[in-house]
Design a protein around this motif. Structure first.
Motif, PDB file in Angstrom:
ATOM      1  N   ASN A  66       0.710  -1.267  -0.065  1.00  0.00           N
ATOM      2  CA  ASN A  66      -0.009  -0.027   0.155  1.00  0.00           C
ATOM      3  C   ASN A  66       0.783   1.287  -0.073  1.00  0.00           C
ATOM      4  N   ARG A  67       2.139   1.455   0.831  1.00  0.00           N
ATOM      5  CA  ARG A  67       2.834   2.318   0.812  1.00  0.00           C
ATOM      6  C   ARG A  67       3.606   2.523  -0.670  1.00  0.00           C
ATOM      7  N   ASP A 120       1.518   6.548  -7.001  1.00  0.00           N
ATOM      8  CA  ASP A 120       0.669   7.418  -7.403  1.00  0.00           C
ATOM      9  C   ASP A 120       1.145   8.951  -7.085  1.00  0.00           C
ATOM     10  N   GLU A 121       1.833   9.316  -6.193  1.00  0.00           N
ATOM     11  CA  GLU A 121       2.435  10.585  -6.079  1.00  0.00           C
ATOM     12  C   GLU A 121       3.286  10.819  -7.173  1.00  0.00           C
ATOM     13  N   GLN A 139       0.904   4.125  -3.139  1.00  0.00           N
ATOM     14  CA  GLN A 139       0.814   5.383  -2.635  1.00  0.00           C
ATOM     15  C   GLN A 139       1.860   6.410  -3.338  1.00  0.00           C
TER      16      GLN A 139
END
Length: 264
Positions: free
Chosen positions: A172-173, A179-180, A176
């Motif tokens: 998940n990290r 996506d950033e 994320q």
């Protein structure tokens, strides 16, 4: 010798009920001993007698049993059948249990088909990878298919480094940060900008967390990241992210005095 009195109207013997419901007398006797399903009456000759109401109750029990519920669970799920509302409520609970089982079986079927697809796409039989894929399917990890692209050293590291909860948190990290990175790239933020440098630091810390400080794993990570033929569009997206991140990381390393392949 006088014949035994006839069975009263609207009553059935244990044998008749067993035949009607497709079960066995032994099963009904066992349910009686367990206190989950007992006859409503007894004939003058001592024969157990059941009603059509009992048949509905038995149908509920057999249905729940077929769904994998234990007798203890079934006993707790049975409700009164005294009114139409009671019967409807019992059927509602039964329908809910069926729906839950259907969902579970559907998910199991999807996992089986997914594993079958991965098995056929791999070049050799590897039961350790199969096991990893199964575990990740059970976790609901949508990136389970990436496993076949890892070499044995990488997989052994992942197995010892992460438990299920930690592995999902890491993924998940990772997602994320990806996506950033895509957002910064699409907004035209240059690699030397503060936002890009903050992201580069986050990615480097992610790498350190993954490798547990073992920099000998970097070549394997870079080789994996460079696979442009990885399916499901993942490889293409990662290639775009890498193209954006590489100069940002180079600037971050230079400013921080870090040599990823040597000493800091």
């Amino acid at each position: 010798m006088k014949r035994e009195r006839a069975i009263p109207e609207n009553y059935m013997t244990v044998g008749e009920l067993a035949r009607k419901m497709g079960t066995t007398v032994r099963t009904l006797q066992y349910y009686d001993r367990e206190g989950i399903f007992s006859p409503s009456a007894e004939s003058s000759g001592g024969r157990r007698l059941y009603t059509y109401r009992d048949m509905i109750r038995l149908h509920q029990i057999l249905s729940l049993k077929s769904l994998g519920f234990s007798l203890k669970d079934i006993k707790n799920k049975l409700v009164s059948l005294e009114t139409p509302e009671d019967v409807a409520d019992a059927l509602t609970h039964q329908a809910d249990a069926v729906k839950e089982k259907i969902q579970s079986l559907t998910e199991s079927l999807k996992a089986i088909e997914a594993l079958k697809s991965e098995v056929l796409s791999m070049q050799s039989v590897d039961f350790k990878k199969y096991a990893d894929i199964i575990i990740n399917l059970q976790m609901g990890n949508e990136y389970y298919w990436l496993i076949k692209h890892f070499d044995n050293k990488m997989l052994d590291h992942i197995r010892t480094r992460f438990d299920i909860e930690g592995g999902m948190a890491f993924m998940n990290r990772f997602q994320q940060l990806n996506d950033e990175a895509m957002e910064l790239k699409e907004n035209g933020v240059p690699p030397q900008a503060p936002k890009a440098q903050i992201l580069a630091e986050k990615f480097w810390n992610l790498v350190l967390d993954f490798t547990d400080g073992d920099m000998s794993m970097l070549p394997s990570l870079m080789e994996f990241a460079g696979q442009g033929d990885i399916e499901k569009g993942w490889g293409q997206r990662q290639a775009e992210i890498s193209t954006y991140l590489e100069p940002a990381l180079s600037i971050y390393f230079s400013r921080s005095g870090i040599d990823p392949f040597g000493e800091e």
